[in-house]
Design a protein around this motif. Structure first.
Motif, PDB file in Angstrom:
ATOM      1  N   TYR A  36      -0.057  -1.546   0.663  1.00 55.01           N
ATOM      2  CA  TYR A  36       1.214  -2.129   0.225  1.00 55.01           C
ATOM      3  C   TYR A  36       1.584  -1.550  -1.129  1.00 55.01           C
ATOM      4  O   TYR A  36       0.713  -1.149  -1.911  1.00 55.01           O
ATOM      5  N   ASP A  41       5.466  -6.757  -1.843  1.00 58.57           N
ATOM      6  CA  ASP A  41       5.591  -6.048  -0.571  1.00 58.57           C
ATOM      7  C   ASP A  41       4.701  -6.700   0.484  1.00 58.57           C
ATOM      8  O   ASP A  41       5.109  -6.903   1.629  1.00 58.57           O
ATOM      9  N   ARG A  44       6.261 -10.196   1.424  1.00 59.30           N
ATOM     10  CA  ARG A  44       7.430 -10.031   2.305  1.00 59.30           C
ATOM     11  C   ARG A  44       6.996  -9.683   3.722  1.00 59.30           C
ATOM     12  O   ARG A  44       7.503 -10.237   4.702  1.00 59.30           O
ATOM     13  N   ASP A  45       6.023  -8.774   3.837  1.00 56.60           N
ATOM     14  CA  ASP A  45       5.527  -8.378   5.153  1.00 56.60           C
ATOM     15  C   ASP A  45       4.876  -9.561   5.873  1.00 56.60           C
ATOM     16  O   ASP A  45       5.096  -9.767   7.069  1.00 56.60           O
TER      17      ASP A  45
END
Length: 113
Positions: A36, A41, A44-45
Motif C-alpha cells: 500500500y 490507502d 480505503r481498500d
C-alpha cells in the motif's frame, strides 16, 4: 450513532477510526513492504472490500400464492439449492421460503433432504 466526518473537498470526507497499536503496526508493515502507498490507502481498500462483500437484499412484497409459484419454479429450475440461496435470488423473506418449502413437501411437489 454516526461517524465523525469532516469535509475534505467535494470529492470525499475524512472519517475517524480508532485502531489498536497492533493494528497500526500491521498496517505499517504492509505499507513498508510496498503493498500500500500509505495507511490511508490500506484503510480505503479495506473499506471498499468490506462494502463489496456485504450484499443488502431488499425483499419484495408479493402474495403467498405468487411466492409459492416462484419458489416451486426456482427449485424445479435449480434442482438442488439452499433455502437461503432461494431467498437471495428471489428476493423473498427466508422464513417465507422455508414455509413454502414445507408446504410443497407436504403436497408432494418437492423433496427435501
Amino acid at each position: 450513532m454516526g461517524a465523525d466526518v469532516g469535509v475534505v473537498s467535494g470529492i470525499g470526507k475524512v472519517v475517524g477510526a480508532k485502531l489498536t497499536q497492533n493494528e497500526i503496526a500491521q498496517i505499517n508493515k504492509l505499507v513498508e513492504a510496498g503493498f500500500y502507498l500509505n495507511p490511508s490507502d490500506f484503510i480505503r481498500d479495506a473499506v471498499r472490500e468490506k462494502l463489496a462483500a456485504i450484499k443488502v437484499i431488499e425483499y419484495r412484497d408479493v402474495d403467498y400464492q405468487t411466492a409459492k409459484k416462484e419458489v416451486a419454479g426456482y427449485f424445479q429450475m435449480k434442482g438442488e439449492a439452499y433455502a437461503s440461496d432461494a431467498s437471495t435470488d428471489l428476493q423473498l423473506d427466508y422464513g417465507l421460503i422455508c414455509k413454502i418449502m414445507d408446504d410443497l413437501e407436504k403436497e408432494g411437489k418437492m423433496e427435501t433432504t
